[in-house]
Design an enzyme around this catalytic site. Structure first.
Site, mmCIF file in Angstrom:
data_model
loop_
_atom_site.group_PDB
_atom_site.id
_atom_site.type_symbol
_atom_site.label_atom_id
_atom_site.label_comp_id
_atom_site.label_asym_id
_atom_site.label_seq_id
_atom_site.Cartn_x
_atom_site.Cartn_y
_atom_site.Cartn_z
ATOM 1 C CD GLU A 109 -2.513 1.228 2.731
ATOM 2 O OE1 GLU A 109 -3.410 2.076 2.887
ATOM 3 O OE2 GLU A 109 -2.204 0.381 3.600
ATOM 4 C CD GLU A 145 -5.956 6.150 6.872
ATOM 5 O OE1 GLU A 145 -5.948 4.962 6.528
ATOM 6 O OE2 GLU A 145 -4.956 6.728 7.353
#
Length: 380
Positions: free
Chosen positions: A157, A240
């Site tokens: 990622e 986030e």
């Protein structure tokens, strides 16, 4: 009674006059038509399509508290983001929009997954809206895997943090800095227990930007955390949040993945690509706010190249004003230089050259990645 009848007639006449006026205004386009209804997603993993080609996901994976995403226009707004989680752990969620395939959901018409070696460029852009009284990051995720996955967790990622608010930090530890796509970033590397993570953190907030995803992919490959035979499965932009977050927005998002073979079949993996048979020499001369660049393309293979396209991304702030010996697809950002009538062939062991002049703002840097007809080139 007569007075009442006169009053009623006057009121009816006034209403009639008002309706006639409204009708006239509507005919002239002065009365707006009702706006398209927004889509509110409150389901934990609920999704909706935006712009007819991307998927917005609520993706509330780290909390039981309520969260709702309002999908409208070209993006979304985090309308409700209840509760908080410890800032030394994982965030509450990742409300985001993506191009590609994520946990069995694929965006309409996507070419992803696509093998890295086949991608000539992947231009993308965004506009974020930030709020106070919350702890969060504004992040862009790039997912890579050895297989053309359309479900489950990928091997690596890449996270790009465009804004960081509060006492939070990326996974792992800081491993230095890097210059990518004309900007300087903190670099963090680690593993979250399910996949490797490399994070590029901006030193100050970025609200809007256009860049090439492959610039960050190339950095990741150079650091040994991916290979050119791997696949890009999705790109995602969102937030986030750890604490609160209502009002965070992504008002625009775009993502295009250009491959040498057009649309690839995500269900049929291709054989790993062979080493690139090209070398690029980029010679630039810059001054206060301008520059020239001479580009030489060597065919290091054993077969001639008939018809060539050289892909690269100009660093932020650079704009081409004129070019020679090639036709350029755009004046900034992701650029493809295409041969003209008299230089279509690059013989085996031979070369072709072209050049351009442009302007720049800030410090001058050179493109980091070049592809010839979709295959990555070495840089002299």
């Amino acid at each position: 009674m007569k007075s009442l009848i006169v009053s009623l007639r006057s009121a009816r006449a006034a209403v009639t006059a008002l309706l006639v006026t409204l009708a006239s205004l509507a005919a002239l386009g002065a009365v707006a038509t009702p706006a398209r209804a927004d889509t509110l997603i409150c389901d934990q993993y609920g999704t909706a399509v935006v712009q007819g080609r991307y998927v917005v996901q609520n993706n509330r994976w780290g909390t039981a508290d309520a969260q709702c995403v309002n999908v409208s226009g070209d993006g979304f707004t985090l309308q409700r983001a209840d509760g908080s989680v410890p800032t030394n752990g994982a965030p509450k969620s990742y409300p985001s929009v993506f191009n590609g395939c994520h946990y069995t959901t694929c965006s309409p018409g996507t070419v992803l997954p696509a093998r890295l070696g086949s991608i000539s460029s992947a231009p993308t852009g965004f506009t974020y809206g930030y709020v106070g009284n919350a702890v969060y990051n504004a992040s862009y995720d790039i997912w890579l895997d050895p297989e053309p996955k359309t479900d489950g967790v990928n091997r690596t990622e890449i996270m790009i943090w465009f804004n960081r608010v509060g006492p939070i930090q990326p996974i792992g530890s800081r491993s230095g800095t890097a210059s990518v796509a004309g900007r300087t970033w903190e670099v963090w590397t680690g593993n979250n227990g399910g996949n490797d993570v490399i994070s590029f953190v901006a030193p100050s907030a970025i609200t809007t930007w256009n860049f090439d995803v492959m610039d960050f992919v190339d950095q990741t490959v150079a650091r040994g955390m991916a290979q050119n035979s791997w696949y890009l499965t999705s790109v995602q932009a969102g937030f986030e949040p750890w604490q609160n977050g209502a009002g965070l927005s992504l008002s625009s998002f775009s993502s295009v993945v250009n491959t040498d073979g057009g649309t690839e079949n995500p269900g049929e993996p291709e054989e790993p690509g062979t080493p690139a048979a090209c070398r690029v020499t980029y010679t630039a001369n810059s001054w206060s706010n301008g520059f020239t660049a001479d580009v030489k393309v060597d065919n290091t293979g054993t077969a001639p190249v008939d018809g060539w396209k050289l892909g690269f991304t100009l660093p932020s702030g650079q704009t081409v004003t004129q070019a020679w010996n090639a036709s350029l697809s755009s004046s900034s950002g992701a650029v493809t230089a295409t041969n003209v009538a008299f230089n279509t062939r690059i013989a085996a062991g031979g070369s072709q050259s072209f050049g351009f002049q442009g302007t720049h703002s800030g410090g001058f840097t050179e493109p980091e990645r070049f592809t010839l007809n979709g295959a990555a080139c070495t840089v002299a």
